[in-house]
Write an enzyme that holds these catalytic residues in place. Structure first.
Site, PDB file in Angstrom:
ATOM      1  N   ASP A  95      -5.745   1.776  -4.054  1.00 53.74           N
ATOM      2  CA  ASP A  95      -7.363   1.852  -3.279  1.00 53.74           C
ATOM      3  C   ASP A  95      -7.343   3.233  -2.651  1.00 53.74           C
ATOM      4  O   ASP A  95      -8.809   3.340  -1.903  1.00 53.74           O
ATOM      5  CB  ASP A  95      -7.207   0.650  -2.473  1.00 53.74           C
ATOM      6  CG  ASP A  95      -6.156   0.709  -1.281  1.00 53.74           C
ATOM      7  OD1 ASP A  95      -5.579   1.675  -1.298  1.00 53.74           O
ATOM      8  OD2 ASP A  95      -5.978  -0.044  -0.409  1.00 53.74           O
ATOM      9  N   SER A 117       0.807  -1.183  -0.060  1.00 54.16           N
ATOM     10  CA  SER A 117       0.022  -0.150  -0.086  1.00 54.16           C
ATOM     11  C   SER A 117       0.846   1.309   0.057  1.00 54.16           C
ATOM     12  O   SER A 117       1.727   1.519  -0.861  1.00 54.16           O
ATOM     13  CB  SER A 117      -0.889  -0.064   1.242  1.00 54.16           C
ATOM     14  OG  SER A 117      -1.721   0.742   0.975  1.00 54.16           O
ATOM     15  N   ASP A 121      -2.475   6.141  -4.273  1.00 52.34           N
ATOM     16  CA  ASP A 121      -1.274   5.356  -3.653  1.00 52.34           C
ATOM     17  C   ASP A 121      -0.798   4.192  -4.734  1.00 52.34           C
ATOM     18  O   ASP A 121      -1.521   4.076  -5.561  1.00 52.34           O
ATOM     19  CB  ASP A 121      -1.615   5.000  -2.245  1.00 52.34           C
ATOM     20  CG  ASP A 121      -2.747   3.780  -2.178  1.00 52.34           C
ATOM     21  OD1 ASP A 121      -3.566   3.747  -3.120  1.00 52.34           O
ATOM     22  OD2 ASP A 121      -2.855   3.057  -1.233  1.00 52.34           O
ATOM     23  N   ASP A 151      -1.189   1.053  -4.733  1.00 54.04           N
ATOM     24  CA  ASP A 151      -2.150  -0.121  -5.165  1.00 54.04           C
ATOM     25  C   ASP A 151      -3.588   0.317  -5.747  1.00 54.04           C
ATOM     26  O   ASP A 151      -4.245  -0.311  -5.722  1.00 54.04           O
ATOM     27  CB  ASP A 151      -2.080  -1.090  -4.006  1.00 54.04           C
ATOM     28  CG  ASP A 151      -2.737  -0.671  -2.894  1.00 54.04           C
ATOM     29  OD1 ASP A 151      -2.510   0.438  -2.358  1.00 54.04           O
ATOM     30  OD2 ASP A 151      -3.418  -1.590  -2.026  1.00 54.04           O
TER      31      ASP A 151
END
Length: 493
Positions: free
Chosen positions: A284, A136, A280, A282
């Protein structure tokens, strides 16, 4: 909006982001392996058991397959694997893929894919589970295994604990050669995910295309650099790409906080863009930047999207305890009911299902829209937000001005062996027993005009001190007050 992100320790304060510090400063940070129900997160390299080494990757992947096999009655499993663009991603991917096959599971590998995209791939392919390879917003030396169930959702508390227990076994019994798994599909899923987002009833593709937004995208050189520009161009936007090369060399601290986003603010003003989109590694979490370079506010990503969804009819909403009161205010203005959950996506999702929420998420820019799936999804956030912006006929700053103004201070206290977090939280709860206290996740104290939330992080060795008030100064003062109280309890100078 959050406007600071300092790390407080017993003897020094670090202001520089991890990824920008010198090697000398990095030695102050203990490389570590964090095992939690939300996944296995650690730094690459180092000693087995203390870091995310190849042996640890094999161990936890095996434990995950053992658990999923138990859950599904011993059937042959199909598991989706996707990853962000971290430098270590290809290495971790190869180990996980090989381990899955070595455990007798078949693999669908979607390659470079967002976290929400990998979740949607599990749903679309009717797989038995999934593993997302991403740390993340953590700096580049970190990576992680995020574990999904057959619904493309994170494992719950009991399931996560079972995986951790299985990982502690000293030996594993692996299948023989005739029972090995195989890769049954290896193809990108990003275009399918984009198509699924654009097909949503509340996404007005033609209206957005007619508006011809000019958008600057900062994807911190990860997988968002592939997906977000592609989504925006299908929505008829002119895209200015910033840090969109998916090579894992993060151009700045990858957490989308204001102090890390000075570059995109300058580019937006220079390019005379309508807005900026920041994700970010990833994808999400979604942060938005106004046309004048000012932050829209991560907290207000969810608030604005919820405002749009609720404009079609009253409904319930959910965010976690650390999120802004603004979502509650907007929900109630539309005649809906708001509830707070413990921190963590799995907890938000559980509360959303329990209350039948039509929209929810986390104040870090994570939008969860059940009409598509129960997962934080920046692609959904972008498409819904742009639709709303068109329908409102406003600029970013004009829309932001329609929402109640709250400001928060986001702080951390580094944990040491001397700090008993449970004792600290119990003491704070006792001290403020006369106020409105919620202890489902740490201790949140709601005062009439502000609040403070104290909790132990699930993913980092820290205690978080979040405050929110009507001005930055008041939020800072409240944070300083509670940090001083905690240090007093712990005997920290």
């Amino acid at each position: 909006m959050w406007h600071k992100n300092n790390i407080f320790t017993s003897n020094y304060k670090i202001k520089q982001p991890f990824s920008n510090r010198t090697d000398k400063h990095r030695t102050l940070i203990k490389m570590t392996l964090i095992k939690s129900i939300s996944g296995i997160r650690g730094t690459i390299g180092g000693t087995q058991g203390d870091n995310l080494t190849p042996i640890d990757i094999v161990k936890f992947t095996t434990a995950y397959v053992r658990f999923m096999s138990e859950k599904h009655g011993g059937k042959r499993l199909t598991v989706v694997v996707g990853r962000d663009a971290r430098i270590s991603g290809a290495m971790v991917n190869d180990i996980i893929e090989g381990t899955l096959m070595g455990c007798g599971a078949d693999v669908i590998n979607v390659g470079l894919c967002t976290t929400p995209g990998t979740e949607m791939a599990v749903i679309t392919h009717k797989a038995d589970g999934g593993i997302i390879i991403t740390a993340s917003h953590n700096p580049k030396q970190w990576n992680a295994l995020k574990l999904l169930n057959e619904h493309g959702e994170f494992l719950n508390d009991a399931e996560g604990k079972r995986v951790l227990a299985l990982a502690e076994q000293e030996t594993f019994d692996y299948p023989t050669v005739d029972a090995l798994g195989k890769v049954i599909l290896r193809e990108e899923f990003n275009d399918t995910h984009i198509a699924q987002v654009l097909a949503l009833k509340m996404v007005d593709v033609e209206a957005v295309r007619a508006r011809h937004f000019k958008v600057v995208v900062d994807a911190v050189n990860s997988v968002g650099g592939i997906v977000i520009p592609r989504l925006l161009r299908q929505l008829g936007c002119e895209v200015v790409e910033l840090n969109c090369t998916p090579d894992g060399h993060f151009a700045h601290n990858p957490e989308p906080l204001p102090e890390n986003l000075t570059q995109i603010s300058e580019v937006i003003v220079r390019e005379k863009a309508d807005l900026g989109v920041v994700v970010d590694p990833d994808v999400d979490r979604l942060a938005l930047v106004c046309q004048n370079g000012e932050m829209f506010g991560e907290e207000y990503t969810l608030v604005a999207v919820a405002d749009y969804i609720l404009s079609a009819g009253a409904g319930n909403t959910v965010s976690n305890l650390s999120s802004s009161r603004a979502l509650r205010d907007v929900t109630e203005a539309h005649g809906g009911h708001y509830e707070a959950s413990a921190v963590g996506e799995v907890n938000v999702v559980a509360k959303m299902k329990q209350t039948g929420a039509v929209i929810g998420g986390e104040g870090n820019g994570g939008v969860i829209y059940p009409a598509l799936h129960y997962g934080r999804d920046a692609l959904v956030g972008v498409a819904l937000f742009l639709t709303f912006l068109v329908k409102k006929g406003m600029t970013m700053t004009e829309l932001r001005a329609t929402y109640p103004a709250y400001y928060a201070s986001k702080n951390k206290i580094q944990l040491t062996p001397e700090i008993d977090v449970d004792k600290v939280l119990h003491e704070m709860k006792t001290r403020y027993a006369g106020e409105k206290v919620n202890d489902i996740d740490g201790v949140k104290i709601d005062f009439p005009d502000n609040w403070v939330h104290l909790r132990k992080s699930n993913t980092e060795p820290i205690i978080r001190v979040y405050t929110e008030a009507r001005s930055p100064e008041e939020a800072d003062a409240l944070a300083a007050r509670f940090i001083a109280e905690i240090k007093g309890i712990c005997g920290i100078k």
